[in-house]
Design a protein around this motif. Structure first.
Motif, PDB file in Angstrom:
ATOM      1  N   LEU A  28      36.838  96.694 -17.042  1.00 10.83           N
ATOM      2  CA  LEU A  28      37.317  95.403 -16.559  1.00 10.83           C
ATOM      3  C   LEU A  28      36.379  94.764 -15.541  1.00 10.83           C
ATOM      4  O   LEU A  28      36.432  93.546 -15.320  1.00 10.83           O
ATOM      5  CB  LEU A  28      38.699  95.563 -15.931  1.00 10.83           C
ATOM      6  CG  LEU A  28      39.831  96.038 -16.846  1.00 10.83           C
ATOM      7  CD1 LEU A  28      41.122  96.184 -16.046  1.00 10.83           C
ATOM      8  CD2 LEU A  28      40.033  95.095 -18.019  1.00 10.83           C
TER       9      LEU A  28
ATOM     10  N   PRO B 224      33.249  93.810 -15.474  1.00  7.52           N
ATOM     11  CA  PRO B 224      32.401  92.663 -15.824  1.00  7.52           C
ATOM     12  C   PRO B 224      33.155  91.336 -15.941  1.00  7.52           C
ATOM     13  O   PRO B 224      32.535  90.313 -16.230  1.00  7.52           O
ATOM     14  CB  PRO B 224      31.826  93.065 -17.192  1.00  7.52           C
ATOM     15  CG  PRO B 224      31.958  94.541 -17.254  1.00  7.52           C
ATOM     16  CD  PRO B 224      33.217  94.842 -16.518  1.00  7.52           C
ATOM     17  N   TYR B 225      34.455  91.340 -15.722  1.00  6.13           N
ATOM     18  CA  TYR B 225      35.261  90.130 -15.864  1.00  6.13           C
ATOM     19  C   TYR B 225      35.859  89.766 -14.496  1.00  6.13           C
ATOM     20  O   TYR B 225      37.027  90.057 -14.218  1.00  6.13           O
ATOM     21  CB  TYR B 225      36.382  90.347 -16.877  1.00  6.13           C
ATOM     22  CG  TYR B 225      35.917  90.798 -18.242  1.00  6.13           C
ATOM     23  CD1 TYR B 225      35.539  89.869 -19.208  1.00  6.13           C
ATOM     24  CD2 TYR B 225      35.862  92.153 -18.562  1.00  6.13           C
ATOM     25  CE1 TYR B 225      35.118  90.282 -20.473  1.00  6.13           C
ATOM     26  CE2 TYR B 225      35.448  92.568 -19.822  1.00  6.13           C
ATOM     27  CZ  TYR B 225      35.067  91.636 -20.770  1.00  6.13           C
ATOM     28  OH  TYR B 225      34.655  92.053 -22.014  1.00  6.13           O
TER      29      TYR B 225
ATOM     30  N   GLU C 219      36.991  87.145 -13.322  1.00  4.23           N
ATOM     31  CA  GLU C 219      38.090  86.189 -13.343  1.00  4.23           C
ATOM     32  C   GLU C 219      39.449  86.853 -13.538  1.00  4.23           C
ATOM     33  O   GLU C 219      40.488  86.214 -13.409  1.00  4.23           O
ATOM     34  CB  GLU C 219      37.878  85.135 -14.429  1.00  4.23           C
ATOM     35  CG  GLU C 219      37.724  85.687 -15.839  1.00  4.23           C
ATOM     36  CD  GLU C 219      36.287  86.035 -16.196  1.00  4.23           C
ATOM     37  OE1 GLU C 219      35.804  87.091 -15.720  1.00  4.23           O
ATOM     38  OE2 GLU C 219      35.670  85.276 -16.961  1.00  4.23           O
ATOM     39  N   LEU C 220      39.439  88.145 -13.832  1.00  6.02           N
ATOM     40  CA  LEU C 220      40.695  88.847 -14.066  1.00  6.02           C
ATOM     41  C   LEU C 220      41.392  89.210 -12.762  1.00  6.02           C
ATOM     42  O   LEU C 220      40.752  89.520 -11.758  1.00  6.02           O
ATOM     43  CB  LEU C 220      40.446  90.133 -14.864  1.00  6.02           C
ATOM     44  CG  LEU C 220      39.775  89.989 -16.232  1.00  6.02           C
ATOM     45  CD1 LEU C 220      39.696  91.343 -16.913  1.00  6.02           C
ATOM     46  CD2 LEU C 220      40.519  88.989 -17.100  1.00  6.02           C
TER      47      LEU C 220
ATOM     48  N   CYS D  20      44.717  86.698 -16.884  1.00  8.09           N
ATOM     49  CA  CYS D  20      43.406  86.127 -17.185  1.00  8.09           C
ATOM     50  C   CYS D  20      43.573  84.643 -17.526  1.00  8.09           C
ATOM     51  O   CYS D  20      44.686  84.183 -17.790  1.00  8.09           O
ATOM     52  CB  CYS D  20      42.764  86.866 -18.359  1.00  8.09           C
ATOM     53  SG  CYS D  20      43.697  86.733 -19.899  1.00  8.09           S
TER      54      CYS D  20
ATOM     55  N   MET E 160      40.935  82.704 -22.597  1.00  7.70           N
ATOM     56  CA  MET E 160      40.127  83.882 -22.912  1.00  7.70           C
ATOM     57  C   MET E 160      40.969  85.085 -23.340  1.00  7.70           C
ATOM     58  O   MET E 160      40.432  86.148 -23.614  1.00  7.70           O
ATOM     59  CB  MET E 160      39.240  84.256 -21.719  1.00  7.70           C
ATOM     60  CG  MET E 160      39.958  84.870 -20.546  1.00  7.70           C
ATOM     61  SD  MET E 160      38.825  85.364 -19.188  1.00  7.70           S
ATOM     62  CE  MET E 160      37.908  86.721 -19.930  1.00  7.70           C
ATOM     63  N   THR E 161      42.287  84.919 -23.433  1.00  6.00           N
ATOM     64  CA  THR E 161      43.162  86.061 -23.716  1.00  6.00           C
ATOM     65  C   THR E 161      42.801  86.764 -25.013  1.00  6.00           C
ATOM     66  O   THR E 161      42.578  87.979 -25.037  1.00  6.00           O
ATOM     67  CB  THR E 161      44.634  85.614 -23.766  1.00  6.00           C
ATOM     68  OG1 THR E 161      44.946  84.871 -22.593  1.00  6.00           O
ATOM     69  CG2 THR E 161      45.557  86.827 -23.864  1.00  6.00           C
TER      70      THR E 161
ATOM     71  N   GLN F  32      40.115  86.589 -26.889  1.00  9.07           N
ATOM     72  CA  GLN F  32      38.761  87.131 -26.888  1.00  9.07           C
ATOM     73  C   GLN F  32      38.696  88.402 -26.053  1.00  9.07           C
ATOM     74  O   GLN F  32      38.004  89.366 -26.409  1.00  9.07           O
ATOM     75  CB  GLN F  32      37.779  86.088 -26.335  1.00  9.07           C
ATOM     76  CG  GLN F  32      36.318  86.537 -26.321  1.00  9.07           C
ATOM     77  CD  GLN F  32      35.763  86.810 -27.702  1.00  9.07           C
ATOM     78  OE1 GLN F  32      36.196  86.212 -28.689  1.00  9.07           O
ATOM     79  NE2 GLN F  32      34.787  87.714 -27.793  1.00  9.07           N
ATOM     80  N   LEU F  33      39.428  88.423 -24.951  1.00  6.20           N
ATOM     81  CA  LEU F  33      39.434  89.598 -24.087  1.00  6.20           C
ATOM     82  C   LEU F  33      40.047  90.800 -24.809  1.00  6.20           C
ATOM     83  O   LEU F  33      39.504  91.913 -24.741  1.00  6.20           O
ATOM     84  CB  LEU F  33      40.217  89.294 -22.809  1.00  6.20           C
ATOM     85  CG  LEU F  33      40.181  90.344 -21.704  1.00  6.20           C
ATOM     86  CD1 LEU F  33      38.752  90.543 -21.206  1.00  6.20           C
ATOM     87  CD2 LEU F  33      41.089  89.928 -20.550  1.00  6.20           C
TER      88      LEU F  33
ATOM     89  N   GLU G  96      37.451  92.021 -27.267  1.00 14.91           N
ATOM     90  CA  GLU G  96      36.316  92.723 -26.663  1.00 14.91           C
ATOM     91  C   GLU G  96      36.717  94.086 -26.096  1.00 14.91           C
ATOM     92  O   GLU G  96      35.960  95.057 -26.191  1.00 14.91           O
ATOM     93  CB  GLU G  96      35.693  91.870 -25.556  1.00 14.91           C
ATOM     94  CG  GLU G  96      34.994  90.613 -26.064  1.00 14.91           C
ATOM     95  CD  GLU G  96      34.412  89.784 -24.934  1.00 14.91           C
ATOM     96  OE1 GLU G  96      34.301  90.292 -23.803  1.00 14.91           O
ATOM     97  OE2 GLU G  96      34.055  88.610 -25.190  1.00 14.91           O
ATOM     98  N   LEU G  97      37.897  94.149 -25.501  1.00 13.43           N
ATOM     99  CA  LEU G  97      38.294  95.392 -24.847  1.00 13.43           C
ATOM    100  C   LEU G  97      38.792  96.455 -25.826  1.00 13.43           C
ATOM    101  O   LEU G  97      38.709  97.650 -25.521  1.00 13.43           O
ATOM    102  CB  LEU G  97      39.383  95.111 -23.808  1.00 13.43           C
ATOM    103  CG  LEU G  97      38.934  94.379 -22.548  1.00 13.43           C
ATOM    104  CD1 LEU G  97      40.127  94.093 -21.653  1.00 13.43           C
ATOM    105  CD2 LEU G  97      37.888  95.187 -21.793  1.00 13.43           C
TER     106      LEU G  97
END
Length: 199
Positions: free
Chosen positions: A95, A97-98, A100-101, A152, A156-157, A159-160, A163-164
């Protein structure tokens, strides 16, 4: 068809818009279910400790908290599936690298958020969870973690989650709670996404 069990979520389902329920009516309905041999179960993202307080008048009731990671009944006590300390650190690293979370570490008794987190996020978490504490660094939390509650930007939900999912394979399962929120549940505790959020 014979009904043996009825299960319900809390927010937006069992509870009204004020986070409450008609206690007298429920007491009568619950007694009727008991007479018919039908179990009534609460299943929620809330902590089992909080649910146990809410339903303290019903000690025989089974409560499922933490999106399925916790199982509680007064006589049986609490059983919880938690992340190992190593897995918790791996999730936090994924987490990182994000920026904004907004992240909450949810333990069986206490939920931890960063002291410098968004004030509205902290207020929402304080409203939603039973006991909340702030800390300077989430990596220093030693409480067993049941789940990660992540807020978030709405856009971006999806996409997140995309990615995760491969990054956390075998460790955690991202479950979207709708645009702008996501839970990370233990990979050993397969979950379905929550139908709604509390903020």
């Amino acid at each position: 068809m014979t009904i043996k069990l009825i299960a319900t979520d809390m927010d937006g389902t069992f509870l009204n818009d004020h986070g409450d329920y008609d206690q007298e009516r429920f007491a009568n309905d619950y007694a009727a279910l008991q007479r018919r041999g039908i179990q009534f179960v609460i299943a929620s993202g809330h902590q089992a400790a909080e649910l146990a307080t809410t339903f303290s008048a019903y000690p025989e009731m089974w409560l499922i908290g933490g999106n399925g990671a916790e199982l509680w009944q007064r006589e049986a006590g609490l059983k919880a599936a938690t992340f190992s300390p190593q897995a918790t650190q791996q999730v936090l690293a994924a987490l990182a690298p994000y920026p904004e979370l907004q992240v909450a570490l949810c333990g069986t008794q206490t939920v931890h958020v960063l002291a410098h987190a968004n004030p509205q996020f902290v207020a929402n978490m304080r409203d939603y969870y039973y006991q909340l504490e702030t800390c300077a660094d989430l990596t220093t939390v030693t409480d067993p973690v049941v789940k990660f509650d992540v807020i978030c930007p709405a856009a971006m939900t999806d996409q997140l989650v995309y990615e995760l999912t491969p990054k956390l394979a075998g460790i955690a399962v991202p479950a979207s709670g709708g645009q702008g929120s996501m839970d990370l549940d233990s990979a050993g505790n397969a979950q379905r996404p929550r139908p709604q959020t509390a903020w």
